[in-house]
Scaffold this motif. Structure first.
Motif, short mmCIF file in Angstrom:
data_model
loop_
_atom_site.label_atom_id
_atom_site.label_comp_id
_atom_site.label_asym_id
_atom_site.label_seq_id
_atom_site.Cartn_x
_atom_site.Cartn_y
_atom_site.Cartn_z
N VAL A 48 0.86 -1.19 0.00
CA VAL A 48 0.00 0.00 0.00
C VAL A 48 0.89 1.23 0.00
O VAL A 48 1.63 1.47 0.95
CB VAL A 48 -0.95 0.02 1.22
N THR B 272 8.71 6.17 -3.17
CA THR B 272 10.00 5.48 -3.35
C THR B 272 9.97 4.12 -2.65
O THR B 272 10.43 3.11 -3.19
CB THR B 272 11.13 6.35 -2.78
N GLY C 293 7.33 2.17 -1.82
CA GLY C 293 6.42 1.20 -2.44
C GLY C 293 7.00 0.58 -3.70
O GLY C 293 7.01 -0.65 -3.86
N GLU D 197 -1.83 2.57 -4.96
CA GLU D 197 -1.42 3.92 -4.55
C GLU D 197 -2.53 4.91 -4.84
O GLU D 197 -3.28 4.76 -5.79
CB GLU D 197 -0.12 4.33 -5.24
N THR E 193 3.02 11.78 -2.95
CA THR E 193 4.22 11.25 -2.28
C THR E 193 4.90 12.42 -1.57
O THR E 193 4.54 13.58 -1.78
CB THR E 193 5.19 10.62 -3.29
N CYS F 152 3.53 1.11 2.93
CA CYS F 152 4.42 2.14 2.37
C CYS F 152 3.65 3.44 2.25
O CYS F 152 3.79 4.18 1.27
CB CYS F 152 4.97 1.70 1.02
N ARG G 249 1.98 8.58 7.35
CA ARG G 249 0.64 8.18 7.82
C ARG G 249 0.65 6.81 8.49
O ARG G 249 -0.14 6.58 9.40
CB ARG G 249 -0.34 8.12 6.64
N LEU H 140 -0.60 3.99 7.76
CA LEU H 140 -2.03 3.62 7.83
C LEU H 140 -2.28 2.21 8.35
O LEU H 140 -3.24 1.96 9.08
CB LEU H 140 -2.57 3.72 6.40
N ILE I 124 21.14 19.44 -3.61
CA ILE I 124 21.36 18.19 -4.36
C ILE I 124 21.33 18.51 -5.85
O ILE I 124 20.26 18.81 -6.40
CB ILE I 124 20.27 17.14 -4.00
N LEU J 273 8.95 5.59 5.27
CA LEU J 273 8.68 6.54 6.35
C LEU J 273 7.73 5.96 7.39
O LEU J 273 7.73 6.40 8.54
CB LEU J 273 8.10 7.83 5.77
N PHE K 65 12.17 7.27 10.47
CA PHE K 65 12.89 8.32 9.76
C PHE K 65 13.64 9.16 10.78
O PHE K 65 13.12 9.45 11.84
CB PHE K 65 11.90 9.20 8.96
N SER L 191 21.36 11.53 4.37
CA SER L 191 20.57 10.78 3.37
C SER L 191 20.37 9.31 3.71
O SER L 191 20.77 8.43 2.94
CB SER L 191 21.24 10.85 2.00
N THR L 192 19.71 9.03 4.82
CA THR L 192 19.59 7.63 5.21
C THR L 192 18.22 7.02 4.91
O THR L 192 18.04 5.81 5.07
CB THR L 192 19.87 7.46 6.72
N GLY L 193 17.24 7.83 4.46
CA GLY L 193 15.88 7.31 4.26
C GLY L 193 15.82 6.18 3.22
O GLY L 193 15.22 5.13 3.46
P1 FAD Z 1 5.69 8.72 0.57
O1 FAD Z 1 6.56 9.28 -0.48
O2 FAD Z 1 4.98 9.66 1.48
O3 FAD Z 1 4.62 7.80 -0.17
C1 FAD Z 1 3.42 7.42 0.45
C2 FAD Z 1 2.54 6.70 -0.56
O4 FAD Z 1 1.41 6.19 0.13
C3 FAD Z 1 2.01 7.58 -1.69
O5 FAD Z 1 2.09 6.88 -2.92
C4 FAD Z 1 0.55 7.78 -1.34
O6 FAD Z 1 -0.27 7.95 -2.49
C5 FAD Z 1 0.26 6.45 -0.65
N1 FAD Z 1 -0.89 6.49 0.24
C6 FAD Z 1 -1.06 7.20 1.38
N2 FAD Z 1 -2.29 6.99 1.87
C7 FAD Z 1 -2.91 6.12 1.03
C8 FAD Z 1 -4.18 5.52 0.98
N3 FAD Z 1 -5.13 5.76 1.90
N4 FAD Z 1 -4.48 4.69 -0.04
C9 FAD Z 1 -3.57 4.41 -1.00
N5 FAD Z 1 -2.33 4.95 -1.00
C10 FAD Z 1 -2.02 5.80 -0.01
N6 FAD Z 1 15.93 10.00 2.01
C11 FAD Z 1 17.11 9.83 1.41
O7 FAD Z 1 17.58 8.69 1.31
N7 FAD Z 1 17.81 10.88 0.92
C12 FAD Z 1 17.39 12.14 1.05
O8 FAD Z 1 18.04 13.05 0.55
C13 FAD Z 1 16.19 12.38 1.75
N8 FAD Z 1 15.72 13.61 1.94
C14 FAD Z 1 14.56 13.80 2.63
C15 FAD Z 1 14.11 15.09 2.92
C16 FAD Z 1 12.96 15.28 3.69
C17 FAD Z 1 12.53 16.66 4.05
C18 FAD Z 1 12.20 14.17 4.10
C19 FAD Z 1 10.94 14.34 4.88
C20 FAD Z 1 12.61 12.89 3.77
C21 FAD Z 1 13.79 12.69 3.06
N9 FAD Z 1 14.25 11.42 2.78
C22 FAD Z 1 15.45 11.25 2.19
C23 FAD Z 1 13.43 10.26 3.05
C24 FAD Z 1 12.72 9.83 1.74
O9 FAD Z 1 12.04 10.93 1.20
C25 FAD Z 1 11.73 8.71 2.00
O10 FAD Z 1 12.40 7.71 2.70
C26 FAD Z 1 11.21 8.15 0.71
O11 FAD Z 1 10.72 9.15 -0.13
C27 FAD Z 1 10.14 7.13 0.98
O12 FAD Z 1 8.91 7.71 1.24
P2 FAD Z 1 7.69 6.72 1.32
O13 FAD Z 1 7.56 6.01 0.04
O14 FAD Z 1 7.83 5.92 2.57
O15 FAD Z 1 6.45 7.69 1.56
#
Ligand code: FAD
Length: 535
Positions: free
Chosen positions: A23, A27, A29, A50, A56, A245, A249, A251, A304, A366, A370, A376-378
């Motif tokens: 879900v 990045t 997912g 998604e 995102t 993912c 949130r 969820l 960057i 996330l 986090f 850059s560890t995310g």
């Molecule tokens: P998100 O990108 O938030 O994706 C969430 C997904 O869930 C989306 O597709 C959304 O549509 C979906 N979703 C949410 N609710 C629902 C729902 N109800 N139904 C269906 N889908 C849903 N990491 C690095 O390695 N290097 C960096 O330079 C770096 N810089 C960062 C800077 C900042 C300010 C932040 C906050 C983070 C940074 N990170 C960095 C971390 C990195 O951005 C994240 O680890 C990475 O983008 C993963 O995000 P994610 O996929 O977990 O979440």
């Protein structure tokens, strides 16, 4: 076996983990889906759902050098994915103004050498060749200062002892953990949205089902496991394993399964960010081969460089400045190029889920944890987690030992990285306002406090850094400790009685090698201009 609406045969073997529902399509997912399909092929069923409504996070563009194992595992070469993601090379993190205004140092992707059993950092403290620890001990610092590419125009990698294998279907694929102790000379910067798009195509071409819809409910069965997620338009999605993912949130993991979140905020107070995507003209502006972290009044700004734009943002603590002030500071820092660019304000959740895998749900990205973007560890957390989920992939619901081992390894990585990041703030010499003064008096993890006391007498080594794998070798701690300059560190007394001729020769070897490479290598701009012109 059943056949779904798309006509694809789906396995519903009871008791077997075969159907994986991811879900979230950020990045996390898409890295998860593509890695699972690369690992297990058609032996599992992967669905990614998604939301089109929830975006995102829109940032996350700098990586660790270990990321190369991710692309290798997917059997992708740089020419397959880098142009599609506007990617550039990253040789180091460049820290500006953490010690005092005008000062900079690098944390490079390069192991620290040793002479007669003592790390070069120790020899350097005994007898500094110049005032630049990073330049004296690492070749990469000079390459960054000169904005060099780590590859020659013919594609050859700088000599770091790495042999790039030609891979075919039968070649074993590498993962992070077996490469601990080695250091590949660079990582990447890339556009996060383009990488997600690229991996969507990669995954769906290999059988991953992609649904664009909102998950409106997470339904638990009588054992408290997730039975299915309910979507707005595609009905229920059943699965054996659910990967959360959904970003901050969380969820499934934190909301539906009510797994507690352990905050790191007491030790890492930055909880907000404002980001801009600034156009860049590669023909006129330099592409620095590093991420830059520039200290500010209430945090720091990342820069960057990508092929056609710069990703930049101010990470700050809301206790010390406001979003309006932070945005103003960032715009001033960037200058006129930021004028027509819209700002993205982000609230960050700093810490980790107590357990990332609960029942039949694993949080990756996330939702799992986090620690703020410094270093850059995310994406490294994501990459490590998906490698681990493959290693600990369960046969069924009874595999709680696999779950426990997985959770332990994830917690170690995140707790270890937290310690490393806290060191940046405690170690920063600057204390010119309340924000920087408070970094010296705030609570720090107990274990780190003890370690810092040790490091004052003996530079960090494998025996004294965080003892579990967390992606950061002892040399990284040496870089931050000596670079930030606020903690007084002394050399080993034994070196006063040792013959230092071999150490002096080693510093000279590094200097000459750096000089030669700077003279020979193209700049990043020249390298990517040639690549894009098809040279
Ligand atoms: P998100 O990108 O938030 O994706 C969430 C997904 O869930 C989306 O597709 C959304 O549509 C979906 N979703 C949410 N609710 C629902 C729902 N109800 N139904 C269906 N889908 C849903 N990491 C690095 O390695 N290097 C960096 O330079 C770096 N810089 C960062 C800077 C900042 C300010 C932040 C906050 C983070 C940074 N990170 C960095 C971390 C990195 O951005 C994240 O680890 C990475 O983008 C993963 O995000 P994610 O996929 O977990 O979440």
């Amino acid at each position: 076996m059943t056949v779904d609406g798309a006509g694809k045969q789906r396995t519903n073997d009871p008791g077997k983990t075969k159907r994986v529902v991811v879900v979230g399509g950020g990045t996390a997912g898409w890295m998860t889906a593509s890695y699972l399909v690369a690992a297990f092929g058609e032996r599992i069923d992967v669905t990614v759902v998604e939301s089109a409504r929830v975006g995102t996070i829109g940032v996350g563009e700098a990586t660790f050098s270990d990321i190369r194992h991710f692309f290798e595992f997917l059997k992708l070469s740089e020419s397959d994915w880098m142009p599609a993601c506007n990617a550039t090379y990253k040789l180091a993190v460049r820290f500006e103004n953490w010690r005092e205004p005008g000062h900079h140092f690098y944390h490079p992707f390069e192991q620290l050498g040793s002479v007669d059993g003592f790390p070069l950092s120790d020899w350097w403290l005994r007898n500094p060749t110049t005032s630049r620890f990073d330049k004296d001990c690492f070749v990469m610092a000079s390459l960054c200062d000169a904005e060099r590419s780590p590859r020659y125009l013919d594609g050859k990698l700088i000599d770091q002892g790495f042999v790039e294998q030609q891979r075919d279907e039968t070649t074993a694929r590498s993962t992070i953990v077996e490469y601990q102790g080695t250091q590949f000379p660079y990582a990447y910067h890339f556009e996060a949205a383009l990488l997600a798009k690229f991996l969507t195509t990669y995954s769906t071409d290999r059988g991953v089902r992609h649904i664009v819809d909102d998950v409106t409910d997470v339904v638990l069965d009588e054992d408290g496991y997730i039975g299915h997620v309910q979507t707005a338009e595609h009905g229920r999605l059943e699965g054996d394993l659910f990967v959360d993912c959904t970003g901050f949130r969380a969820l499934l993991l934190n909301k539906a399964l009510e797994e507690p979140f352990v905050s790191y905020q007491d030790t890492l107070p930055n909880d907000s960010a404002v980001a801009l995507q600034v156009p860049l003209d590669m023909d006129r502006e330099p592409l620095r081969p590093c991420t830059t972290a520039t200290a500010q009044e209430a945090g720091w700004i990342w820069t960057i460089p990508l092929i056609s734009r710069i990703g930049t943002g101010y990470v700050y603590s809301a206790d010390y400045t406001t979003p309006e002030e932070a945005e103003r500071t960032l715009r001033e820092f960037v200058g006129p190029a930021a004028q027509d660019v819209e700002a993205n304000h982000i609230k960050m959740r700093i810490g980790r889920s107590r357990r990332s895998w609960v029942k039949n749900c694993v949080g990756i990205g996330l939702s799992s944890g986090f620690v703020e973007p410094l270093e850059s560890t995310g994406i490294f957390f994501i990459h490590h987690a998906i490698e681990q989920i493959v290693k600990y992939f369960p046969a069924g619901r009874d595999d709680h030992r696999l779950r426990d081992l997985y959770n332990e390894s994830i917690a170690h990585v995140q707790d270890g990285v937290r310690e490393f990041l806290v060191l940046h703030y405690v170690g920063a010499k600057r204390a010119d306002n309340q924000y920087w003064k408070d970094t010296k008096t705030r609570t720090i993890p107990d274990t780190l406090a003890e370690r810092i006391e040790n490091w004052k007498y003996k530079v960090p080594d494998a025996q004294t850094v965080f003892p579990h794998y967390h992606g950061l070798p002892p040399y990284s701690y040496n870089c931050i400790l000596l670079g930030t300059g606020g903690i007084e560190v002394r050399h080993s007394p034994a070196l006063d009685m040792a013959d230092d001729r071999a150490a002096i020769a080693e510093f000279e070897r590094i200097r000459l090698k750096a000089e030669k490479l700077v003279a020979e290598l193209p700049t990043q701009n020249e390298y990517f201009a040639a690549m894009r012109a098809g040279a």
